[in-house]
Scaffold this active site. Structure first.
Site, PDB file in Angstrom:
ATOM      1  N   THR A 120     -24.372-100.262  21.539  1.00 11.47           N
ATOM      2  CA  THR A 120     -24.200 -98.845  20.690  1.00 11.47           C
ATOM      3  C   THR A 120     -25.342 -99.232  19.435  1.00 11.47           C
ATOM      4  O   THR A 120     -25.227 -98.165  18.543  1.00 11.47           O
ATOM      5  CB  THR A 120     -23.087 -98.706  20.279  1.00 11.47           C
ATOM      6  OG1 THR A 120     -22.451 -99.815  19.352  1.00 11.47           O
ATOM      7  CG2 THR A 120     -22.036 -98.321  21.404  1.00 11.47           C
ATOM      8  N   LYS A 121     -25.744-100.256  19.120  1.00 14.94           N
ATOM      9  CA  LYS A 121     -26.437-100.277  17.776  1.00 14.94           C
ATOM     10  C   LYS A 121     -28.172 -99.820  17.967  1.00 14.94           C
ATOM     11  O   LYS A 121     -28.464 -99.319  18.927  1.00 14.94           O
ATOM     12  CB  LYS A 121     -26.634-101.964  17.822  1.00 14.94           C
ATOM     13  CG  LYS A 121     -25.008-102.642  17.472  1.00 14.94           C
ATOM     14  CD  LYS A 121     -24.432-101.963  16.316  1.00 14.94           C
ATOM     15  CE  LYS A 121     -23.051-102.726  15.827  1.00 14.94           C
ATOM     16  NZ  LYS A 121     -22.318-102.662  16.803  1.00 14.94           N
ATOM     17  N   THR A 122     -28.629 -99.757  16.817  1.00 19.15           N
ATOM     18  CA  THR A 122     -29.957 -99.059  16.656  1.00 19.15           C
ATOM     19  C   THR A 122     -30.973 -99.657  17.749  1.00 19.15           C
ATOM     20  O   THR A 122     -31.836 -99.109  18.111  1.00 19.15           O
ATOM     21  CB  THR A 122     -30.440 -99.113  15.447  1.00 19.15           C
ATOM     22  OG1 THR A 122     -30.553-100.539  14.994  1.00 19.15           O
ATOM     23  CG2 THR A 122     -29.580 -98.464  14.255  1.00 19.15           C
TER      24      THR A 122
END
Length: 385
Positions: A182-184
């Site tokens: 889910t991170k950038t």
């Protein structure tokens, strides 16, 4: 909407797919040349001297604390408004995480409360750049210098982010990033630790693979040797070349992803500015926000429903959301073992009841963003007091 809009979907393209295929065909799957390339490019991207690729941000935080010398009986200051990993790594050493409340606007650690939490046992501070907004690092670093403490940044949300023109990854003693799905940017699972200290970087690298003196590449290539020595009792925290093969093209897209996230945050801000029941994220003047999360706060005094009901209604309208975070002091482990009560950290306790993380990621479209705005506005209007 015809389909459900998930809270997050990673943006994986043909570049990542081809990079993984190339790695699979190479015959080398574990830590190797791709991982080394990822480390080098990441260090260059954030401006750090050293980068150590690991299989999670949790592993990075653990090894960072080990590198700076945290031991049994020490205390490490941690914000209560964070994920489990930030504090649980302190327990690995039989040390004590000392929780601190958050600011009312940014939800970052309250630096005034941080200073009050320092004791003779304090060894380190772990500021968390909440949602992608850097903490007040100059004040934190000054406090750390005065009290001779180490600063390990939890930058799981903060790529790419800047504080007063400086990249997160170059500010504290060691900075820990996450590449969870889910991170950038993502590698599926993965993390990175950056530092200017060569000794710490080497120690973290050795500890990440059982504490042995040579990694697999150095042992199994024609130029390598079978002989190795165990330098420390280590861990199995190394990142694989398969994961790094995803991470390299993701890193190349980091700026584009960041531009999209910033654009979507601006659209949200504009869409909610005339709704008094919603407080949009506050951004300090001297930072560049990474916009990993877009977190609104509901004015429950103006509404007939609570936060949980709002989340359920959004779900019925096809919108996925989340809550970041349930403060640590409200969880059974910390409540039962440390005797924490909600009023021990009044800001975090109050904010928790009102926050919702709305979807914000590059795979969304502006139409998606506008749909979320319209649904939120409609629900607010329907449930005003």
């Amino acid at each position: 909407m015809k389909q459900f809009l998930p809270f997050h979907v990673p943006d994986i393209g043909e570049e990542e797919i081809q990079s993984v295929v190339e790695t699979l065909r190479s015959g080398w799957l574990t830590t190797g040349s791709k991982t080394k390339q990822f480390e080098a490019e990441f260090a260059q991207r954030v401006g750090a001297r050293h980068a150590v690729a690991l299989n999670s941000c949790t592993a990075a935080l653990h090894l960072a604390l080990e590198a700076v010398g945290v031991t049994k009986g020490d205390e490490v200051i941690v914000p209560t408004m964070t994920f489990a990993a930030t504090a649980e790594v302190v327990h690995y050493f039989k040390a004590k995480p000392v929780l601190v409340d958050c600011q009312t606007d940014t939800l970052n650690i309250d630096v005034d409360q941080l200073e009050k939490a320092i004791s003779p046992k304090t060894k380190a501070i772990i500021p968390v750049h909440y949602a992608g907004q850097p903490c007040e690092m100059d004040r934190i670093l000054e406090i750390a210098r005065i009290h001779q403490l180490k600063v390990i940044e939890d930058a799981a949300h903060a790529l790419p982010a800047r504080y007063r023109g400086r990249m997160v990854g170059t500010l504290g003693d060691i900075t820990c990033f996450s590449f969870y799905s889910t991170k950038t940017i993502t590698t599926g699972e993965g993390g990175m630790a950056t530092t200017e200290n060569a000794e710490w970087a080497e120690r973290m690298r050795i500890l990440s693979l059982h504490g042995i003196s040579r990694d697999a590449v150095n042992r199994y290539t024609p130029e390598g040797t079978w002989y190795y020595e165990i330098c420390y009792p280590g861990y199995k925290y190394n990142l694989t070349d398969i994961a790094a093969a995803i991470g390299i093209p993701q890193l190349h897209k980091c700026d584009r992803f960041g531009t999209i996230r910033k654009r979507y945050a601006t659209l949200y801000n504009e869409g909610f500015k005339e709704i008094p029941e919603i407080t949009v994220p506050h951004v300090a003047d001297d930072v560049e926000h990474a916009w990993h999360l877009y977190v609104i706060q509901l004015d429950l005094e103006r509404l007939q429903i609570g936060r949980n009901e709002m989340i359920d209604l959004l779900k019925k309208e096809g919108i996925g959301t989340s809550v970041h975070f349930i403060p640590l002091h409200l969880h059974p482990y910390y409540r039962d073992n440390y005797g924490y009560l909600p009023n021990n950290f009044p800001v975090a306790s109050s904010v928790f009841e009102r926050i919702i993380s709305l979807p914000i990621y590059p795979k969304m479209t502006e139409v998606d963003i506008q749909y979320v705005i319209e649904v939120v506005a409609t629900l607010i209007k329907a449930h005003r007091r």
